[in-house]
Design a protein around this motif. Structure first.
Motif, PDB file in Angstrom:
ATOM      1  N   VAL A 173     -42.060  -9.206  23.544  1.00  0.00           N
ATOM      2  CA  VAL A 173     -42.255  -8.705  22.078  1.00  0.00           C
ATOM      3  C   VAL A 173     -43.043  -9.995  21.289  1.00  0.00           C
ATOM      4  O   VAL A 173     -42.981 -11.118  22.157  1.00  0.00           O
ATOM      5  N   ARG A 174     -43.593  -9.840  20.408  1.00  0.00           N
ATOM      6  CA  ARG A 174     -44.367 -10.681  19.824  1.00  0.00           C
ATOM      7  C   ARG A 174     -43.362 -11.505  18.929  1.00  0.00           C
ATOM      8  O   ARG A 174     -43.851 -12.817  18.784  1.00  0.00           O
ATOM      9  N   ASP A 175     -42.567 -10.999  18.471  1.00  0.00           N
ATOM     10  CA  ASP A 175     -41.405 -11.937  17.641  1.00  0.00           C
ATOM     11  C   ASP A 175     -40.210 -11.736  17.988  1.00  0.00           C
ATOM     12  O   ASP A 175     -39.400 -10.708  17.610  1.00  0.00           O
ATOM     13  N   PRO A 176     -39.535 -12.351  18.986  1.00  0.00           N
ATOM     14  CA  PRO A 176     -38.090 -12.200  19.469  1.00  0.00           C
ATOM     15  C   PRO A 176     -36.995 -12.155  18.525  1.00  0.00           C
ATOM     16  O   PRO A 176     -36.070 -11.790  18.614  1.00  0.00           O
ATOM     17  N   SER A 177     -37.520 -12.805  17.245  1.00  0.00           N
ATOM     18  CA  SER A 177     -36.220 -12.838  16.156  1.00  0.00           C
ATOM     19  C   SER A 177     -35.819 -11.398  15.718  1.00  0.00           C
ATOM     20  O   SER A 177     -35.163 -11.481  14.959  1.00  0.00           O
ATOM     21  N   LYS A 178     -36.915 -10.669  15.903  1.00  0.00           N
ATOM     22  CA  LYS A 178     -36.641  -9.248  15.475  1.00  0.00           C
ATOM     23  C   LYS A 178     -35.538  -8.372  16.252  1.00  0.00           C
ATOM     24  O   LYS A 178     -35.221  -7.210  15.767  1.00  0.00           O
ATOM     25  N   ILE A 179     -35.208  -9.304  17.450  1.00  0.00           N
ATOM     26  CA  ILE A 179     -34.208  -8.463  18.038  1.00  0.00           C
ATOM     27  C   ILE A 179     -32.907  -9.169  17.909  1.00  0.00           C
ATOM     28  O   ILE A 179     -32.833 -10.373  18.435  1.00  0.00           O
ATOM     29  N   THR A 180     -31.699  -8.702  17.585  1.00  0.00           N
ATOM     30  CA  THR A 180     -30.664  -9.428  17.147  1.00  0.00           C
ATOM     31  C   THR A 180     -29.779  -9.335  18.260  1.00  0.00           C
ATOM     32  O   THR A 180     -28.618 -10.025  18.197  1.00  0.00           O
ATOM     33  N   THR A 181     -29.869  -8.325  19.171  1.00  0.00           N
ATOM     34  CA  THR A 181     -29.036  -8.220  20.300  1.00  0.00           C
ATOM     35  C   THR A 181     -28.876  -9.374  21.308  1.00  0.00           C
ATOM     36  O   THR A 181     -29.860  -9.951  21.481  1.00  0.00           O
ATOM     37  N   GLU A 182     -27.630  -9.959  21.369  1.00  0.00           N
ATOM     38  CA  GLU A 182     -27.414 -10.887  22.392  1.00  0.00           C
ATOM     39  C   GLU A 182     -26.558 -10.488  23.642  1.00  0.00           C
ATOM     40  O   GLU A 182     -25.670  -9.729  23.531  1.00  0.00           O
ATOM     41  N   HIS A 183     -27.162 -10.824  24.912  1.00  0.00           N
ATOM     42  CA  HIS A 183     -26.504 -10.421  26.089  1.00  0.00           C
ATOM     43  C   HIS A 183     -27.075 -10.711  27.179  1.00  0.00           C
ATOM     44  O   HIS A 183     -28.115 -11.412  27.399  1.00  0.00           O
TER      45      HIS A 183
END
Length: 206
Positions: A31-41
């Motif tokens: 992804v260009r901007d990892p902050s747009k994915i809020t899932t943590e696993h």
């Protein structure tokens, strides 16, 4: 299974992340901007990069078993720029399986044999740039030798995952009008474990 997801910040891509992690798979998302994915696993690795960059794709595909792509045309040429680079990276790492989301416009026309829907009178759209991008992606996949499937939904609203829909190889189901993001994502994801639609387009609608 170790899965790379492209277009992971989009509506379909986020569905895939949730589904794959719930099933215990290892997931990479480029992804260009990892902050747009809020899932943590613990099984989710976010890689900052660009799907149109050869080195980013080469790194992202390392150690992967299959690719899920929900890249959009995004008003530009990202899809057709990505395709040859992705094919090269997959070949380099001996990855055969790729599932991609296309558009119903690149399915075969019923009314004008020999044409695709976006080229025929079945299409109501006056602008064809997005469909042309998807068409070129399809052509490149068809020539690649990879085990590809392009899932081709029509109108794609948010909704529910019902598990009840019609699928047809290379054509849109008759009178198909829409299919939810959730059911589209679910069907495409399930094809990772099926060879029914390998090297074909799959039209999907309610």
């Amino acid at each position: 299974m170790r899965i790379l997801i492209l277009g992971a910040t989009g509506r379909v891509g986020q569905q895939w992340i949730t589904q794959a992690l719930a099933d215990g798979h290892e997931v990479k998302a480029l992804v260009r901007d990892p902050s747009k994915i809020t899932t943590e696993h613990s099984n989710l690795a976010l890689l900052r990069g660009d799907a149109t960059d050869s080195s980013d794709l080469t790194q992202a595909t390392q150690g992967i078993d299959a690719v899920l792509s929900a890249l959009s045309t995004d008003g530009g040429s990202a899809l057709t720029e990505c395709a040859p680079l992705l094919i090269e990276a997959m070949n380099q790492h001996h990855i055969q399986r790729i599932l991609s989301i296309g558009t119903a416009g690149i399915l075969n026309s019923r009314t004008e044999p020999g044409l695709l829907r976006y080229q025929s009178n079945e299409s109501r759209r006056t602008l064809t740039r997005a469909a042309e991008e998807h068409h070129r992606f399809y052509e490149l996949m068809d020539q690649s030798g990879l085990d590809w499937t392009i899932v081709c939904p029509t109108y794609l609203p948010d909704g529910e995952r019902t598990g009840h829909y019609r699928v047809l190889r290379d054509f849109l189901p008759v009178d198909g009008v829409q299919i939810s993001v959730q059911d589209t994502a679910d069907f495409a994801y399930q094809q990772l474990f099926s060879d029914e639609y390998i090297r074909s387009r799959a039209g999907i609608a309610y």
